[in-house]
Write an enzyme that holds these catalytic residues in place. Sequence first.
Site, PDB file in Angstrom:
ATOM      1  CB  THR A  69      30.678  18.546  65.813  1.00  0.00           C
ATOM      2  OG1 THR A  69      31.120  17.629  64.793  1.00  0.00           O
ATOM      3  CG2 THR A  69      30.297  19.862  65.162  1.00  0.00           C
ATOM      4  CE  LYS A  85      29.175  13.427  66.353  1.00  0.00           C
ATOM      5  NZ  LYS A  85      28.668  14.763  66.745  1.00  0.00           N
ATOM      6  CD  GLU A 109      22.353   8.332  66.810  1.00  0.00           C
ATOM      7  OE1 GLU A 109      22.793   8.582  67.944  1.00  0.00           O
ATOM      8  OE2 GLU A 109      23.084   7.975  65.863  1.00  0.00           O
TER       9      GLU A 109
END
Length: 280
Positions: A31, A142, A175
């Site tokens: 992204t 990811k 995270e």
Amino acid sequence: MTVDCLVNGQPTGALGASDRGLRYGDGVFETIAVVDHQPALYPRHLARLRRGCRQLGIDPAVADQLSDDVGRLALPAVGVLRLTVTRGEGGQGYAPPANPRPTRIVQRDPAPNRPSSWWRDGIRCRWCQTRLARQPRLAGIKHLNRLEQVLARAEWDDPAIHEGLMLDTEGYLAEATAANLMIEQGGVVIVPTATEAGVEGVMQGFLVEQMKAHGIPCEQRPVTADALDPDTSVMLCNSLLGIVAVTQLEDRWLPPGQWLGWLQQRIDDHRVALTPKVRG
């Protein structure tokens, strides 16, 4: 005609029902902030995508085709670009096909509408009960399987809480649900490692390089939750947001860090995130 999505180079939003990305989360994605009609930090995103492909056994050369596809989209002045690669279709059950034909998807989306107070005043967070499983073969990349983050984000619906912090199954800071974590103690910025769980952030990596280049004390190491003493500052960063302070964690107020403003200024100077100053 304006094209918002390409699948294997064709203008469509359709994906085959037997695609392994849909069936198993078998793939990777990125992204990316679009600033001044260009994808920000693009080489870094492509590098992580290629690394993710290699770890999953997908031909990383697909990244070159993605770049060709991106060149066919009319990117806005500010917005979001998403790149997705799946292993494609085929294989018996979980067994991957012997000669996969990866599916590649490029999409453009509008920039998220976030209040400027996030960058000025910080955000409020909570702890998530859902923990990230430790899996070194998937750590750092990811990949498309985001169920842990989905479950964590489903834990609250209070609009006053903007993010949730996640630990891994061994109790180490990992995270947030949709951002990377950085903390500051005694003027030293500490970045939790993502060698066992979590994602190696593109924005996080950019900021670490900036700090090292300018002599700002910075360490990358595992961090446990009990390391967040009353004097610790917490910051969240990602490729769209840039970096913001966490000013409240549960019912506890956190102090501002001395390097937050400097880090935000580096992002604005390089125009690499959708911050209020970049958006204008």
